[in-house]
Scaffold this motif. Structure first.
Motif, mmCIF file in Angstrom:
data_model
loop_
_atom_site.group_PDB
_atom_site.id
_atom_site.type_symbol
_atom_site.label_atom_id
_atom_site.label_comp_id
_atom_site.label_asym_id
_atom_site.label_seq_id
_atom_site.Cartn_x
_atom_site.Cartn_y
_atom_site.Cartn_z
ATOM 1 N N SER A 1 54.017 34.601 40.114
ATOM 2 C CA SER A 1 53.346 35.913 39.156
ATOM 3 C C SER A 1 51.894 35.959 39.704
ATOM 4 N N MET A 2 51.095 34.989 40.328
ATOM 5 C CA MET A 2 50.013 35.356 40.978
ATOM 6 C C MET A 2 49.950 35.902 42.095
ATOM 7 N N ARG A 3 51.080 35.911 42.986
ATOM 8 C CA ARG A 3 51.270 36.699 44.229
ATOM 9 C C ARG A 3 51.582 38.252 43.566
ATOM 10 N N ALA A 4 52.293 38.410 42.520
ATOM 11 C CA ALA A 4 52.603 39.543 42.313
ATOM 12 C C ALA A 4 51.294 40.272 41.614
ATOM 13 N N ILE A 5 50.398 39.765 40.974
ATOM 14 C CA ILE A 5 49.071 40.248 40.411
ATOM 15 C C ILE A 5 48.259 40.678 41.618
ATOM 16 N N ALA A 6 48.133 39.754 42.603
ATOM 17 C CA ALA A 6 47.297 39.871 43.736
ATOM 18 C C ALA A 6 48.045 41.293 44.797
ATOM 19 N N ALA A 7 49.315 41.392 44.989
ATOM 20 C CA ALA A 7 49.811 42.667 45.404
ATOM 21 C C ALA A 7 49.757 43.943 44.757
ATOM 22 N N GLY A 8 49.404 43.748 43.318
ATOM 23 C CA GLY A 8 49.250 44.934 42.580
ATOM 24 C C GLY A 8 47.832 45.487 42.868
ATOM 25 N N VAL A 9 46.888 44.389 43.015
ATOM 26 C CA VAL A 9 45.280 44.765 42.915
ATOM 27 C C VAL A 9 45.324 45.299 44.581
ATOM 28 N N LYS A 10 46.065 44.823 45.536
ATOM 29 C CA LYS A 10 45.893 45.296 46.847
ATOM 30 C C LYS A 10 46.597 46.608 47.006
ATOM 31 N N ASP A 11 47.686 46.875 46.321
ATOM 32 C CA ASP A 11 48.125 48.276 46.042
ATOM 33 C C ASP A 11 47.047 49.482 45.412
ATOM 34 N N ASP A 12 46.561 48.752 44.531
ATOM 35 C CA ASP A 12 45.368 49.689 43.766
ATOM 36 C C ASP A 12 44.271 50.024 44.724
ATOM 37 N N THR A 13 43.883 48.972 45.259
ATOM 38 C CA THR A 13 42.770 49.133 46.054
ATOM 39 C C THR A 13 43.141 50.132 47.452
ATOM 40 N N ARG A 14 44.281 50.065 47.786
ATOM 41 C CA ARG A 14 44.777 50.873 48.842
ATOM 42 C C ARG A 14 44.933 52.152 48.353
ATOM 43 N N ARG A 15 45.489 52.549 47.147
ATOM 44 C CA ARG A 15 45.543 54.043 46.583
ATOM 45 C C ARG A 15 44.215 54.561 46.317
ATOM 46 N N PHE A 16 43.125 53.781 45.788
ATOM 47 C CA PHE A 16 41.690 54.186 45.949
ATOM 48 C C PHE A 16 41.206 54.697 47.121
ATOM 49 N N ARG B 1 54.677 45.251 52.947
ATOM 50 C CA ARG B 1 53.869 45.630 51.752
ATOM 51 C C ARG B 1 54.600 46.102 50.828
ATOM 52 N N GLY B 2 55.670 47.121 51.227
ATOM 53 C CA GLY B 2 56.541 48.090 50.461
ATOM 54 C C GLY B 2 55.996 49.292 50.147
ATOM 55 N N TRP B 3 55.125 49.764 51.424
ATOM 56 C CA TRP B 3 54.423 50.810 51.559
ATOM 57 C C TRP B 3 55.320 51.741 52.441
ATOM 58 N N ASN B 4 55.017 53.071 52.430
ATOM 59 C CA ASN B 4 55.635 53.968 53.472
ATOM 60 C C ASN B 4 54.999 53.897 54.805
ATOM 61 N N GLU B 5 55.565 54.675 55.806
ATOM 62 C CA GLU B 5 55.000 54.746 57.227
ATOM 63 C C GLU B 5 53.532 55.159 57.149
ATOM 64 N N GLU C 1 51.261 54.313 52.322
ATOM 65 C CA GLU C 1 50.897 54.737 50.832
ATOM 66 C C GLU C 1 51.698 53.838 50.076
ATOM 67 N N PRO C 2 51.229 53.176 49.157
ATOM 68 C CA PRO C 2 51.927 52.410 48.305
ATOM 69 C C PRO C 2 52.985 53.273 47.212
ATOM 70 N N PRO C 3 53.979 52.576 46.619
ATOM 71 C CA PRO C 3 54.747 53.227 45.763
ATOM 72 C C PRO C 3 54.063 54.048 44.716
ATOM 73 N N PRO C 4 54.261 55.108 44.158
ATOM 74 C CA PRO C 4 53.573 55.659 42.991
ATOM 75 C C PRO C 4 53.380 54.664 41.777
ATOM 76 N N LEU C 5 52.533 54.772 41.079
ATOM 77 C CA LEU C 5 52.485 53.867 39.642
ATOM 78 C C LEU C 5 53.393 54.448 38.809
ATOM 79 N N PRO C 6 54.222 53.534 38.178
ATOM 80 C CA PRO C 6 55.158 54.017 36.958
ATOM 81 C C PRO C 6 54.782 55.059 35.851
#
Length: 84
Positions: free
Chosen positions: A12-27, A72-76, A79-84
């Motif tokens: 669960s902690m890793r999932a939260i950290a991955a979400g933060v990383k994805d959000d930082t990348r989107r920004f 990380r589940g990003w494209n080439e 870019e992280p996947p779009p938010l739901p």
């Protein structure tokens, strides 16, 4: 639990950290960051480490960067996947 008040397991902690990383990348992408910005400075492709004489080529860097994005589940393009 003492820090957050939440009962979280490691996954669960890793999932939260991955979400933060994805959000930082989107920004960063929104602000103009590109794949070029994820590369090492060019001099590091020409020089080797004095300890062992090893270095990294631009081709190796490109391959590792693509593998990192995919892990990380990003494209080439990193870019992280779009938010739901």
């Amino acid at each position: 639990k003492a820090t957050t008040g939440f009962e979280l397991d490691r996954e669960s902690m890793r999932a939260i950290a991955a979400g933060v990383k994805d959000d930082t990348r989107r920004f960063n992408l929104r602000e103009g960051w590109t794949r070029v910005d994820d590369n090492l400075p060019s001099r590091l492709h020409r020089e080797v480490l004095p300890e062992d004489g090893k270095g990294i080529t631009e081709g190796q860097m490109a391959t590792m960067l693509t593998e990192y994005y995919l892990a990380r589940g990003w494209n080439e393009n990193g870019e992280p996947p779009p938010l739901p």
